[in-house]
Design a protein around this motif. Structure first.
Motif, mmCIF file in Angstrom:
data_model
loop_
_atom_site.group_PDB
_atom_site.id
_atom_site.type_symbol
_atom_site.label_atom_id
_atom_site.label_comp_id
_atom_site.label_asym_id
_atom_site.label_seq_id
_atom_site.Cartn_x
_atom_site.Cartn_y
_atom_site.Cartn_z
ATOM 1 N N PHE A 85 -3.210 9.213 9.418
ATOM 2 C CA PHE A 85 -2.014 8.606 10.010
ATOM 3 C C PHE A 85 -1.426 9.517 11.083
ATOM 4 C CE2 PHE A 85 1.239 5.632 10.425
ATOM 5 C CZ PHE A 85 2.497 6.197 10.272
ATOM 6 N N TRP A 107 -0.956 -4.465 13.144
ATOM 7 C CA TRP A 107 -1.437 -3.388 14.022
ATOM 8 C C TRP A 107 -2.962 -3.436 14.182
ATOM 9 C CZ3 TRP A 107 -3.760 1.633 12.713
ATOM 10 C CH2 TRP A 107 -3.913 2.441 13.855
ATOM 11 N N TYR A 152 9.352 -3.125 -5.081
ATOM 12 C CA TYR A 152 8.020 -2.537 -4.870
ATOM 13 C C TYR A 152 7.070 -3.570 -4.285
ATOM 14 C CZ TYR A 152 3.313 -1.074 -6.214
ATOM 15 O OH TYR A 152 1.972 -0.795 -6.200
ATOM 16 N N LYS A 200 -5.317 10.030 3.793
ATOM 17 C CA LYS A 200 -4.617 8.938 4.488
ATOM 18 C C LYS A 200 -3.507 9.475 5.383
ATOM 19 C CE LYS A 200 -2.853 4.364 4.029
ATOM 20 N NZ LYS A 200 -2.347 3.283 3.225
ATOM 21 N N GLY A 254 5.200 3.030 3.000
ATOM 22 C CA GLY A 254 4.152 3.863 2.408
ATOM 23 C C GLY A 254 4.746 4.969 1.545
ATOM 24 N N THR A 255 5.828 5.601 2.048
ATOM 25 C CA THR A 255 6.503 6.656 1.281
ATOM 26 C C THR A 255 7.069 6.088 -0.018
ATOM 27 O OG1 THR A 255 7.053 7.726 3.373
ATOM 28 C CG2 THR A 255 8.297 8.433 1.439
ATOM 29 N N VAL A 281 -5.430 2.267 -4.170
ATOM 30 C CA VAL A 281 -5.075 1.214 -5.130
ATOM 31 C C VAL A 281 -6.170 1.045 -6.180
ATOM 32 C CG1 VAL A 281 -4.507 -1.243 -5.363
ATOM 33 C CG2 VAL A 281 -3.736 0.034 -3.359
ATOM 34 N N ARG A 282 -7.439 1.222 -5.749
ATOM 35 C CA ARG A 282 -8.545 0.875 -6.661
ATOM 36 C C ARG A 282 -9.377 2.067 -7.104
ATOM 37 N NH1 ARG A 282 -6.906 -2.646 -3.473
ATOM 38 N NH2 ARG A 282 -6.751 -4.862 -3.980
ATOM 39 N N ASN A 320 5.993 3.378 -1.583
ATOM 40 C CA ASN A 320 4.850 3.041 -2.461
ATOM 41 C C ASN A 320 4.352 4.286 -3.193
ATOM 42 O OD1 ASN A 320 5.064 0.521 -1.287
ATOM 43 N ND2 ASN A 320 3.277 0.790 0.040
ATOM 44 N N LEU A 321 4.294 5.410 -2.464
ATOM 45 C CA LEU A 321 3.854 6.663 -3.098
ATOM 46 C C LEU A 321 4.841 7.075 -4.185
ATOM 47 C CD1 LEU A 321 2.620 8.859 -0.089
ATOM 48 C CD2 LEU A 321 1.228 7.843 -1.907
ATOM 49 N N HIS A 372 4.167 -3.570 3.922
ATOM 50 C CA HIS A 372 3.177 -2.561 4.301
ATOM 51 C C HIS A 372 1.886 -3.227 4.766
ATOM 52 C CE1 HIS A 372 1.984 1.692 4.118
ATOM 53 N NE2 HIS A 372 0.783 1.266 3.776
ATOM 54 N N ARG A 379 4.431 5.196 -7.248
ATOM 55 C CA ARG A 379 3.204 5.629 -7.944
ATOM 56 C C ARG A 379 3.314 7.070 -8.454
ATOM 57 N NH1 ARG A 379 -1.580 2.864 -7.499
ATOM 58 N NH2 ARG A 379 -1.394 0.783 -6.608
ATOM 59 N N ALA A 383 -6.975 3.394 2.248
ATOM 60 C CA ALA A 383 -5.890 2.668 1.582
ATOM 61 C C ALA A 383 -6.413 1.945 0.348
ATOM 62 C CB ALA A 383 -5.264 1.670 2.554
HETATM 63 C C1 HEM Z 1 -1.513 2.879 10.252
HETATM 64 C C2 HEM Z 1 -1.193 3.274 9.072
HETATM 65 C C3 HEM Z 1 -1.492 2.578 7.756
HETATM 66 C C4 HEM Z 1 -2.315 1.527 7.469
HETATM 67 C C5 HEM Z 1 -3.194 0.726 8.422
HETATM 68 C C6 HEM Z 1 -2.199 1.283 6.033
HETATM 69 C C7 HEM Z 1 -2.873 0.273 5.354
HETATM 70 C C8 HEM Z 1 -2.729 0.012 4.002
HETATM 71 C C9 HEM Z 1 -3.351 -1.106 3.303
HETATM 72 C C10 HEM Z 1 -4.244 -2.165 3.955
HETATM 73 C C11 HEM Z 1 -2.979 -1.023 1.985
HETATM 74 C C12 HEM Z 1 -3.359 -1.988 0.842
HETATM 75 C C13 HEM Z 1 -4.583 -1.472 0.177
HETATM 76 C C14 HEM Z 1 -4.978 -2.361 -0.996
HETATM 77 O O1 HEM Z 1 -4.145 -3.064 -1.582
HETATM 78 O O2 HEM Z 1 -6.153 -2.283 -1.364
HETATM 79 C C15 HEM Z 1 -2.154 0.149 1.850
HETATM 80 C C16 HEM Z 1 -1.627 0.572 0.666
HETATM 81 C C17 HEM Z 1 -0.908 1.736 0.551
HETATM 82 N N1 HEM Z 1 -0.498 2.573 1.563
HETATM 83 FE FE1 HEM Z 1 -0.882 2.376 3.515
HETATM 84 N N2 HEM Z 1 -1.322 2.182 5.479
HETATM 85 C C18 HEM Z 1 -0.868 2.987 6.496
HETATM 86 C C19 HEM Z 1 0.011 4.024 6.409
HETATM 87 C C20 HEM Z 1 0.461 4.532 5.204
HETATM 88 C C21 HEM Z 1 1.329 5.682 5.083
HETATM 89 C C22 HEM Z 1 1.863 6.505 6.254
HETATM 90 C C23 HEM Z 1 1.546 5.877 3.741
HETATM 91 C C24 HEM Z 1 2.366 6.952 3.051
HETATM 92 C C25 HEM Z 1 3.391 7.562 3.610
HETATM 93 C C26 HEM Z 1 0.819 4.834 3.033
HETATM 94 C C27 HEM Z 1 0.789 4.679 1.665
HETATM 95 C C28 HEM Z 1 0.213 3.618 1.001
HETATM 96 C C29 HEM Z 1 0.266 3.418 -0.460
HETATM 97 C C30 HEM Z 1 0.927 4.338 -1.481
HETATM 98 C C31 HEM Z 1 -0.443 2.249 -0.752
HETATM 99 C C32 HEM Z 1 -0.676 1.609 -2.127
HETATM 100 C C33 HEM Z 1 0.294 0.484 -2.259
HETATM 101 C C34 HEM Z 1 0.252 -0.062 -3.675
HETATM 102 O O3 HEM Z 1 0.912 0.546 -4.514
HETATM 103 O O4 HEM Z 1 -0.448 -1.062 -3.907
HETATM 104 N N3 HEM Z 1 0.181 4.026 3.946
HETATM 105 N N4 HEM Z 1 -2.011 0.769 3.084
#
Ligand code: HEM
Length: 168
Positions: free
Chosen positions: A103, A19, A5, A99, A68-69, A163-164, A71-72, A12, A75, A159
């Motif tokens: 996307f 990008w 994870y 989100k 991202g998938t 998380v927060r 991570n979801l 991620h 969670r 995003a």
């Molecule tokens: C261009 C597309 C994307 C960008 C720029 C992006 C950016 C980010 C960033 C910066 C974080 C960290 C946030 C933090 O820790 O405060 C994050 C976390 C996350 N993103 Fe993305 N994301 C993108 C696409 C996606 C997609 C497509 C998914 C789901 C299919 C996704 C699911 C998640 C999840 C679940 C987290 C939480 C991770 C954790 O458990 O800490 N993201 N994303």
């Protein structure tokens, strides 16, 4: 499992920074520098750096979708969540839907920019940089680039709420 994870979140965030950072560099550094009187190399520089960044961008999109998938999933989000009114109405559910919608829009704008308008603009600029067609396509390509930069900022903001916690 926790190590997997953490690696997924690491990859991620790395892809997100590659990008978003790449777009910021293009919009804030390269394009203004070209406008400041370096027109003669504009076509070649934008074409060659644009093609390289296109590859980087799409590799990032694929990795962002995979991590991202995952991570979801970690969670607790499942396909059934997307038909569960309680989850869909929850603050977290709304953040995930927002989100994923952003996307999808980014993927569509990027596909049109990278594979249709962008290549047509560089061909027109190569043929005759001062032609009305080149001017119009160049404007359209840069407008789409800026739109994606704004969408990227919105994606990172949403995003953070994943998380927060969200203010909604
Ligand atoms: C261009 C597309 C994307 C960008 C720029 C992006 C950016 C980010 C960033 C910066 C974080 C960290 C946030 C933090 O820790 O405060 C994050 C976390 C996350 N993103 Fe993305 N994301 C993108 C696409 C996606 C997609 C497509 C998914 C789901 C299919 C996704 C699911 C998640 C999840 C679940 C987290 C939480 C991770 C954790 O458990 O800490 N993201 N994303």
């Amino acid at each position: 499992m926790h190590a997997v994870y953490l690696t997924s979140v690491f990859v991620h965030i790395l892809c997100a920074t590659a990008w978003v950072g790449g777009m910021a560099f293009l919009v804030l550094v390269v394009v203004p520098w070209l406008r400041a009187g370096n027109q003669e190399i504009a076509g070649r520089l934008l074409r060659e750096t644009g093609e390289r960044f296109r590859t980087v961008g799409w590799v990032c999109f694929v990795l962002l979708l995979i991590t991202g998938t995952f991570n979801l999933w970690v969670r607790g989000v499942r396909f059934s969540s997307f038909v569960d009114p309680a989850w869909l109405g929850s603050s977290y559910g709304k953040s995930v839907l927002l989100k994923l919608s952003l996307f999808v829009v980014v993927l569509i704008v990027s596909a049109v920019h990278d594979f249709v308008v962008g290549p047509r603009a560089t061909r027109a600029i190569q043929a005759d940089p001062r032609s009305p067609e080149a001017e119009q396509l160049r404007k359209r390509a840069s407008m789409m680039g800026r739109l994606n930069a704004l969408l990227a900022l919105a994606l990172v903001a949403v995003a953070v709420t994943l998380v927060r916690g969200a203010p909604w």
